[in-house]
Design a protein around this motif. Structure first.
Motif, PDB file in Angstrom:
ATOM      1  N   ARG A  64      42.891  33.522 -25.603  1.00  0.00           N
ATOM      2  CA  ARG A  64      42.891  33.288 -24.079  1.00  0.00           C
ATOM      3  C   ARG A  64      42.237  32.136 -23.538  1.00  0.00           C
ATOM      4  O   ARG A  64      41.274  31.697 -24.279  1.00  0.00           O
ATOM      5  CB  ARG A  64      42.353  34.483 -23.315  1.00  0.00           C
ATOM      6  N   CYS A  65      42.731  31.241 -22.947  1.00  0.00           N
ATOM      7  CA  CYS A  65      42.231  30.106 -22.375  1.00  0.00           C
ATOM      8  C   CYS A  65      40.908  30.413 -21.739  1.00  0.00           C
ATOM      9  O   CYS A  65      40.624  31.263 -20.725  1.00  0.00           O
ATOM     10  CB  CYS A  65      42.878  29.309 -21.296  1.00  0.00           C
ATOM     11  N   PRO A  66      39.784  29.787 -22.228  1.00  0.00           N
ATOM     12  CA  PRO A  66      38.434  30.005 -21.746  1.00  0.00           C
ATOM     13  C   PRO A  66      37.995  29.640 -20.152  1.00  0.00           C
ATOM     14  O   PRO A  66      37.349  29.970 -19.563  1.00  0.00           O
ATOM     15  CB  PRO A  66      37.206  29.326 -22.539  1.00  0.00           C
ATOM     16  N   SER A  67      39.029  28.695 -19.807  1.00  0.00           N
ATOM     17  CA  SER A  67      39.015  28.340 -18.491  1.00  0.00           C
ATOM     18  C   SER A  67      39.941  29.144 -17.559  1.00  0.00           C
ATOM     19  O   SER A  67      39.188  29.791 -16.514  1.00  0.00           O
ATOM     20  CB  SER A  67      39.365  26.911 -18.361  1.00  0.00           C
ATOM     21  N   CYS A  68      41.046  29.258 -17.725  1.00  0.00           N
ATOM     22  CA  CYS A  68      41.800  30.112 -16.705  1.00  0.00           C
ATOM     23  C   CYS A  68      42.427  31.624 -17.109  1.00  0.00           C
ATOM     24  O   CYS A  68      42.997  32.225 -16.494  1.00  0.00           O
ATOM     25  CB  CYS A  68      42.982  29.330 -16.437  1.00  0.00           C
ATOM     26  N   GLY A  69      41.989  31.865 -18.346  1.00  0.00           N
ATOM     27  CA  GLY A  69      42.290  33.360 -18.778  1.00  0.00           C
ATOM     28  C   GLY A  69      43.746  33.491 -19.348  1.00  0.00           C
ATOM     29  O   GLY A  69      44.031  34.614 -20.161  1.00  0.00           O
ATOM     30  N   LYS A  94      51.064  21.299 -24.833  1.00  0.00           N
ATOM     31  CA  LYS A  94      49.431  21.760 -25.007  1.00  0.00           C
ATOM     32  C   LYS A  94      49.297  22.305 -23.330  1.00  0.00           C
ATOM     33  O   LYS A  94      49.789  22.153 -22.508  1.00  0.00           O
ATOM     34  CB  LYS A  94      48.808  20.385 -25.019  1.00  0.00           C
ATOM     35  N   HIS A  95      48.209  23.377 -23.649  1.00  0.00           N
ATOM     36  CA  HIS A  95      47.887  23.926 -22.679  1.00  0.00           C
ATOM     37  C   HIS A  95      47.058  22.925 -21.733  1.00  0.00           C
ATOM     38  O   HIS A  95      46.127  22.593 -22.070  1.00  0.00           O
ATOM     39  CB  HIS A  95      46.853  25.197 -22.940  1.00  0.00           C
ATOM     40  N   PRO A  96      47.557  23.083 -20.372  1.00  0.00           N
ATOM     41  CA  PRO A  96      47.069  21.966 -19.438  1.00  0.00           C
ATOM     42  C   PRO A  96      45.424  21.969 -19.322  1.00  0.00           C
ATOM     43  O   PRO A  96      44.824  20.938 -19.033  1.00  0.00           O
ATOM     44  CB  PRO A  96      47.870  22.242 -18.168  1.00  0.00           C
ATOM     45  N   CYS A  97      44.731  23.130 -19.173  1.00  0.00           N
ATOM     46  CA  CYS A  97      43.344  23.051 -19.082  1.00  0.00           C
ATOM     47  C   CYS A  97      42.650  22.221 -20.132  1.00  0.00           C
ATOM     48  O   CYS A  97      41.326  21.989 -19.797  1.00  0.00           O
ATOM     49  CB  CYS A  97      42.804  24.508 -19.322  1.00  0.00           C
ATOM     50  N   MET A  98      43.245  22.000 -21.125  1.00  0.00           N
ATOM     51  CA  MET A  98      42.709  21.589 -22.168  1.00  0.00           C
ATOM     52  C   MET A  98      42.211  20.047 -21.898  1.00  0.00           C
ATOM     53  O   MET A  98      40.945  19.626 -22.282  1.00  0.00           O
ATOM     54  CB  MET A  98      43.571  21.280 -23.385  1.00  0.00           C
TER      55      MET A  98
HETATM   56 ZN    ZN Z   1      43.855  27.417 -19.103  1.00  0.00          ZN
END
Ligand code: ZN
Length: 242
Positions: A64-69, A94-98
């Motif tokens: 899970r993305c640590p920023s948005c879950g 790529k996942h945008p939060c990266m």
């Molecule tokens: Zn994210």
């Protein structure tokens, strides 16, 4: 007033940016329509609801993305480099939060890593049935975003070195046609071991190389069936011994 818990879900802005909304309690006046019992398929696979992720139909998000879950497809290497993808296979989204919160990545626990794996056949059919019933069509969403179909995903079942070539038996992940694919190539990084998930083009394999932490394409030769595959493998071995 009634209270219930809403499960986590994806929300998309008009610009197509995606973020994951964590589950939260909701209160509603009793005049509102009765909240619907959560759909058991969505409870298990919340990532399939929108159809924005074609990979999620076949492959288990392994983090899970640590920023948005949001559920993501995650790779790491021994020196601690990490990458999160929204889709596996070209164009390797790529996942945008990266990019936004690079610092968040350092807080991710160093967990025992296993690369993204295909879902079970059962789960793949369950998801396909749900999407058919609810008119969610990830392939056409992908096509409208990128102008072509996503590459098919496959799992490497066997990797055999024979002569100067590497021979691969792979299995496509579609629920409808989990056909075996027989192919050979000249060279293949070690990360492409049995169980590894690759994207399959007509004459190319595309995968994430966990040593270089880069995506890579490798030319392949396909064989029509197991017999021609074994023939080629046997004769390459013999020519290698000369
Ligand atoms: Zn994210």
């Amino acid at each position: 007033l009634t209270y219930f818990n809403r499960n986590g879900f994806y929300r998309y802005s008009k610009l197509g940016k995606c973020h994951y909304v964590n589950g939260h309690p909701v209160s509603r006046s009793s005049r509102s329509p009765t909240p619907i019992t959560p759909d058991p398929v969505l409870v298990r696979f919340p990532e399939i609801r929108s159809g924005e992720c074609s990979t999620a139909c076949y492959v288990n998000p392994n983090a899970r993305c640590p920023s948005c879950g949001a559920p993501v497809f995650y790779y790491q290497n021994e020196s601690g480099s990490r990458v999160f993808f929204d889709e596996l296979g070209p164009p390797w989204l790529k996942h945008p939060c990266m990019d936004k919160v690079a610092s968040a990545w350092s807080t991710v626990e160093q967990v025992r890593f296993s690369a993204p794996q295909a879902r079970s056949t059962n789960d793949i059919s369950l998801i396909a049935d749900w999407q058919a019933t609810h008119n969610v069509d990830p392939i056409s969403i992908f096509r409208s975003r990128f102008g072509r179909n996503p590459w098919k995903l496959a799992t490497i079942l066997k990797r055999i070195k024979s002569g100067a070539s590497i021979y691969l038996v792979m299995k496509g992940v579609d629920a409808s046609q989990q056909k075996k694919v027989y192919a050979s190539c000249d060279a293949l990084p070690r990360c492409c071991h049995e169980g590894f998930c690759v994207a399959l083009g007509r004459r190319k394999l595309s995968f994430f190389n966990t040593s270089t932490m880069m995506t890579k394409k490798v030319g392949i030769k396909r064989f029509r069936n197991a017999a021609t595959f074994i023939d080629a493998m046997t004769s390459s071995k013999m020519s290698g011994q000369e």
